[in-house]
Write a protein that holds these residues in place. Structure first.
Motif, short mmCIF file in Angstrom:
data_model
loop_
_atom_site.label_atom_id
_atom_site.label_comp_id
_atom_site.label_asym_id
_atom_site.label_seq_id
_atom_site.Cartn_x
_atom_site.Cartn_y
_atom_site.Cartn_z
N GLU A 158 3.52 10.09 -3.13
CA GLU A 158 4.03 8.65 -3.46
C GLU A 158 4.74 7.77 -2.52
O GLU A 158 5.21 6.98 -2.80
CB GLU A 158 4.93 8.94 -4.54
CG GLU A 158 4.19 9.75 -5.60
CD GLU A 158 5.19 9.70 -7.05
OE1 GLU A 158 6.39 9.28 -6.84
OE2 GLU A 158 4.69 10.50 -8.13
N ASP A 215 8.80 1.17 -6.97
CA ASP A 215 8.19 1.63 -6.05
C ASP A 215 8.97 1.62 -4.88
O ASP A 215 8.99 0.83 -3.49
CB ASP A 215 7.02 0.27 -5.26
CG ASP A 215 5.99 0.35 -6.52
OD1 ASP A 215 5.67 -0.88 -6.81
OD2 ASP A 215 5.52 1.12 -7.00
N ASP A 241 0.72 -1.34 -0.11
CA ASP A 241 0.13 0.09 0.03
C ASP A 241 0.64 1.18 -0.09
O ASP A 241 1.94 1.49 0.65
CB ASP A 241 -0.79 -0.01 1.17
CG ASP A 241 -1.89 -0.95 1.18
OD1 ASP A 241 -2.11 -1.70 0.29
OD2 ASP A 241 -2.59 -1.06 2.16
N TYR A 242 0.36 2.08 -0.81
CA TYR A 242 0.85 3.69 -0.57
C TYR A 242 0.09 4.44 0.59
O TYR A 242 -1.16 4.06 0.75
CB TYR A 242 0.77 4.34 -1.91
CG TYR A 242 1.89 4.00 -2.82
CD1 TYR A 242 2.93 4.54 -2.96
CD2 TYR A 242 1.55 2.72 -3.64
CE1 TYR A 242 4.19 4.01 -3.92
CE2 TYR A 242 2.43 2.20 -4.47
CZ TYR A 242 3.78 2.70 -4.59
OH TYR A 242 4.84 2.42 -5.43
N ASN A 279 5.12 5.11 0.59
CA ASN A 279 4.48 3.60 0.61
C ASN A 279 4.66 3.48 2.41
O ASN A 279 5.24 4.01 2.91
CB ASN A 279 5.20 2.66 -0.08
CG ASN A 279 6.38 2.30 0.04
OD1 ASN A 279 6.77 1.95 1.21
ND2 ASN A 279 7.29 2.67 -0.63
N LEU A 335 8.51 -4.51 -0.98
CA LEU A 335 8.87 -3.35 -1.93
C LEU A 335 10.37 -3.10 -2.22
O LEU A 335 10.99 -2.95 -1.17
CB LEU A 335 8.22 -2.03 -1.43
CG LEU A 335 6.70 -1.92 -1.47
CD1 LEU A 335 6.20 -0.94 -0.66
CD2 LEU A 335 6.24 -1.92 -2.79
N ASP A 355 -3.44 5.21 -0.55
CA ASP A 355 -4.47 3.88 -0.51
C ASP A 355 -5.06 3.71 0.90
O ASP A 355 -6.16 3.17 1.10
CB ASP A 355 -3.80 2.76 -0.69
CG ASP A 355 -3.03 2.61 -1.96
OD1 ASP A 355 -3.54 3.22 -2.90
OD2 ASP A 355 -2.07 2.05 -2.44
#
Length: 406
Positions: A65, A380, A51-52, A67, A265, A55
């Motif tokens: 941006e 990411d 998830d960011y 996460n 990530l 989100d």
């Protein structure tokens, strides 16, 4: 600590050091202790999350941006005190694994356990623990890179090693490994709470296993031993950090990669130029680039990544990573041949645009060769911030890029 669960610790700390015409904050307040509160039930799942912030409606502004996983690591590695909360809702082995990992990621932090956040006030107030200099040097990965001994936690199998090579990664093979179950915080997550309810990570384990199997099946050029590692059979890499050389044609020969990973990530972003790609007459006088090798096409081009894992068979995991490095025959083919390879890592990078960004940043730096603030746009990462190069060890006698607060 901040009242926001999305605060980045370094900017908060730096607020106390800013000078201004008005009264600086440091004249009326002092930063005493950086405290991070971990949720023992959901820590593993959050660390493994894709998830960011947006989100989860945590993003304080549009186009944020960042996460969840990287922010969690930032807060953990920068803390003076880490409180593992909700221990009444998690089983002892789960709490023990979290505590062991915290000690490994942040060796200098004081670790406390709590229920409903109940800890002695004297453990977090007026401690005098915070030091900006020590905080910048604190992350376990940075200590490992400098060669400082960080005790490994045998009971919970938290171990580490440094991967070093003066040959580049093959982008397709590396991408297959990066997308596998090897890079995961799965070993940290509790399979059950003490109440018997499945943890967030457990609910997705079957799906993740299927994804890992699919990734392994599609990984051409990788041995069966490497595919077994990709399925998680040799443990998990929870955190890794460093620089990387990617065989991405002339782009990879010119620019180094910044490698930053937490949970699932993995960030591998093109950053500043290798010194080997810069005419020597433009080097600072008397400078010897870090890790320089007198070999045609090499110079300071290298990979140096700190790898921290749980339940990790270090020999098998390192061997799997090394299968992603080009063979002697592939290396001899050279950048022109590399440019023809499938490149799922940097194949879509606009190198002219990246060069313009780097040149613009260098013009703003008094040292003329510093690449702070590079843009992140692949795999990411979402991480920002730089510190002194001597902390990261990428060049000697000159500042370079080091995200010591990550």
């Amino acid at each position: 600590s901040s009242d926001s669960n999305v605060s980045e610790p370094l900017p908060v700390a730096e607020t106390f050091t800013f000078e201004s015409d008005d009264a600086p904050l440091s004249k009326v307040a002092r930063l005493d202790t950086m405290v991070t509160l971990l949720d023992a039930v959901n820590f593993g799942a959050d660390l493994d999350s894709m998830d960011y912030l947006e989100d989860r409606d945590w993003a304080p502004k549009e186009e944020d941006e960042r996460n969840v996983s990287q922010l969690l690591i930032d807060q953990l590695e920068f803390a003076d005190v880490v409180i593992i909360n909700k221990i009444d809702l998690a089983d002892e082995p789960s709490v023990g694994r979290i505590e062991a990992l915290v000690h490994r990621l942040n060796p200098h932090a004081k670790v406390l356990r709590s229920t409903k956040g109940d800890v002695p006030l004297e453990s977090i107030l007026n401690t005098g623990l915070f030091s900006m200099e020590e905080a910048a040097r604190a992350p376990g990965w940075l200590k490992e890179l400098r060669g400082e001994h960080v005790p490994e936690t045998e009971e919970y199998a938290v171990t580490s090693f440094v991967l070093r090579s003066h040959r580049p990664f093959h982008p397709a093979r590396l991408n297959a490994l990066m997308d596998s179950k090897l890079f995961s915080a799965g070993a940290v997550a509790a399979s059950k709470s003490v109440a018997g309810a499945p943890g967030a990570h457990a609910e997705g384990e079957a799906e993740e296993a299927e994804e890992a199997a699919a990734a392994a099946a599609s990984s051409e050029g990788l041995s069966e031993a490497t595919k077994a590692v990709m399925r998680g059979e040799a443990g998990y890499i929870v955190r890794s950090k460093g620089i990387a050389w990617v065989a991405s044609g002339e782009g990879g020969m010119t620019y180094r990669g910044d490698w930053s990973h937490s949970g699932r990530l993995v960030g591998l972003e093109p950053a500043g130029r290798w010194w080997a790609a810069i005419p020597k007459e433009n080097w600072p006088e008397g400078m010897t680039p870090y890790g320089w090798v007198d070999e045609e096409g090499v110079g300071d081009r290298q990979t140096e990544i700190v790898v921290i894992g749980m339940g990790m068979d270090k020999e098998r995991v390192e061997a799997a990573l090394r299968t992603c490095i080009v063979t002697d025959e592939e290396f001899a083919a050279g950048p022109a041949a590399w440019a023809e390879w499938e490149d799922p890592i940097w194949g879509d990078v606009d190198w002219e645009e990246h060069a313009a960004e780097q040149d613009g940043e260098e013009d703003e730096e008094e040292h003329g060769h510093d690449d702070c603030g590079h843009d992140h746009h692949s795999h990411d990462c979402g991480e920002e911030g730089c510190d002194e190069c001597e902390e990261d060890g990428h060049s000697e006698g000159e500042e370079d890029d080091a995200e010591a607060e990550a």
